[in-house]
Enzyme design. Structure first.
Site, PDB file in Angstrom:
ATOM      1  CE  LYS A  50      -3.756  -2.453   2.314  1.00 12.78           C
ATOM      2  NZ  LYS A  50      -4.574  -2.696   3.501  1.00 12.78           N
ATOM      3  CD  GLN A  94      -3.289  -4.257   6.599  1.00 12.92           C
ATOM      4  OE1 GLN A  94      -3.450  -3.231   5.941  1.00 12.92           O
ATOM      5  NE2 GLN A  94      -3.643  -5.442   6.137  1.00 12.92           N
ATOM      6  CG  ASP A 117      -9.461  -0.011   5.135  1.00 12.55           C
ATOM      7  OD1 ASP A 117      -9.413  -0.480   3.984  1.00 12.55           O
ATOM      8  OD2 ASP A 117      -8.570  -0.153   5.980  1.00 12.55           O
TER       9      ASP A 117
HETATM   10  N1  GUN Z   1      -6.725  -6.801   6.068  1.00 13.51           N
HETATM   11  C1  GUN Z   1      -7.111  -7.542   5.001  1.00 13.51           C
HETATM   12  N2  GUN Z   1      -7.724  -6.762   4.088  1.00 13.51           N
HETATM   13  C2  GUN Z   1      -7.731  -5.516   4.572  1.00 13.51           C
HETATM   14  C3  GUN Z   1      -8.228  -4.275   4.081  1.00 13.51           C
HETATM   15  O1  GUN Z   1      -8.795  -4.160   2.986  1.00 13.51           O
HETATM   16  N3  GUN Z   1      -8.021  -3.202   4.888  1.00 13.51           N
HETATM   17  C4  GUN Z   1      -7.412  -3.313   6.091  1.00 13.51           C
HETATM   18  N4  GUN Z   1      -7.285  -2.208   6.814  1.00 13.51           N
HETATM   19  N5  GUN Z   1      -6.953  -4.427   6.576  1.00 13.51           N
HETATM   20  C5  GUN Z   1      -7.103  -5.527   5.819  1.00 13.51           C
END
Ligand code: GUN
Length: 279
Positions: A50, A94, A117
């Protein structure tokens, strides 16, 4: 005829290209705070991807990491500080969080306007009302992949093998918003194939290799694999790819399918958040 491959990597690259040009038109550099708690290797890898994407499109990413021993109260206070920091446009926590932390309470701390998110009650609630303001990244990416096939979702049977807030629940709302008929199935569903066989679109995110076999998929179905598992040391999805591609009309590969779209949609959401805040 074997299924056509849906090129998630290529589609994500186009989304990122458009994002880059949108960022270059801004009078400021958007900032994304990436909150990482603990040392989970998979989470570290995802966060790195990311951050790399942010750098490539001209977004500044700030890694805000904490040991897994951080208290709930301290973590919430740190997120509140990011909420009030006007230089921060987006906040991502996350998942999964280490045991002992209340995920919902932590996510709910994020200001909805910085919630890239789409995991806050406000953004999930808006989605349930049919308002797609800040939509969770994996479901948003999956819709873009399905749209890339030219399929109109209206009236289609869509079966989602996942009932989490990260994938299944928001994705179900996106399908409903497009007038599809949705079934959500999961590890407690008695007979998965009873539902998958009836589906025009199957989306799976269980993390179980070879969960979805050819005899569970209708002829000509679209199969989207958001699962991540390891088989003989290799990264695979939930779908028995070689067999299912002989039955499906379109199929995503793993890797190179849903994963890159999640990252691209996060970038998209960060730009939307930044634009909205400066308006
Ligand atoms: N863990 C797995 N997928 C995601 C996601 O799309 N966002 C976040 N913040 N954590 C994750």
């Amino acid at each position: 005829m074997p299924a056509k491959l849906i090129d998630g990597k290529g589609i994500a690259a186009k989304v990122l290209e458009a994002a880059k040009s949108r960022v270059s038109g801004l009078s400021f550099k958007p900032v994304l705070a990436v909150v990482l708690v603990g040392e989970d290797p998979a989470s570290k890898l995802y966060v790195q991807k990311k951050q790399d994407a942010c750098e490539n499109v001209g977004i500044e990413s700030k890694l805000v990491s904490f040991p897994e021993t951080i208290s709930q109260q301290d973590l919430i206070a740190k997120i509140e500080a990011l909420n009030s920091d006007e230089s921060v446009n987006g906040i991502l926590v996350q998942l999964p969080l280490p045991k002992g932390l209340d995920r919902n309470a932590v996510l709910e701390t994020v200001s909805p306007s910085k919630d890239v998110d789409g995991f806050t009650a406000e953004n999930l609630g808006l989605l349930a009302l049919g308002v797609e303001e800040m939509v969770s990244c994996t479901p948003k990416g999956i819709i873009k992949l399905i749209e890339s096939t030219g399929t109109d979702l209206k009236g289609k049977n869509c079966c989602i093998v996942n009932h989490s807030i990260v994938v299944g629940r928001p994705l179900a709302q996106l399908f409903l918003n497009r007038n599809a008929t949705v079934s959500i199935i999961h590890q407690f569903t008695k007979d998965l194939s009873e539902f998958t066989k009836n589906a025009d679109v199957v989306i799976t995110a269980a993390g179980v290799s070879d969960l979805i076999k050819a005899d569970m998929v209708k002829d000509g179905a679209i199969v989207i694999d958001a699962g991540i598992a390891r088989k003989n040391g290799k990264l695979v999805g939930d779908v028995d790819f070689e067999a299912v591609k002989e039955v499906a009309s379109f199929i995503t590969p793993v890797p190179g399918g849903v994963g890159p779209m999640t990252v691209a949609c996060l970038i998209d959401n960060t730009i939307v958040a930044a634009e909205n805040q400066r308006r």
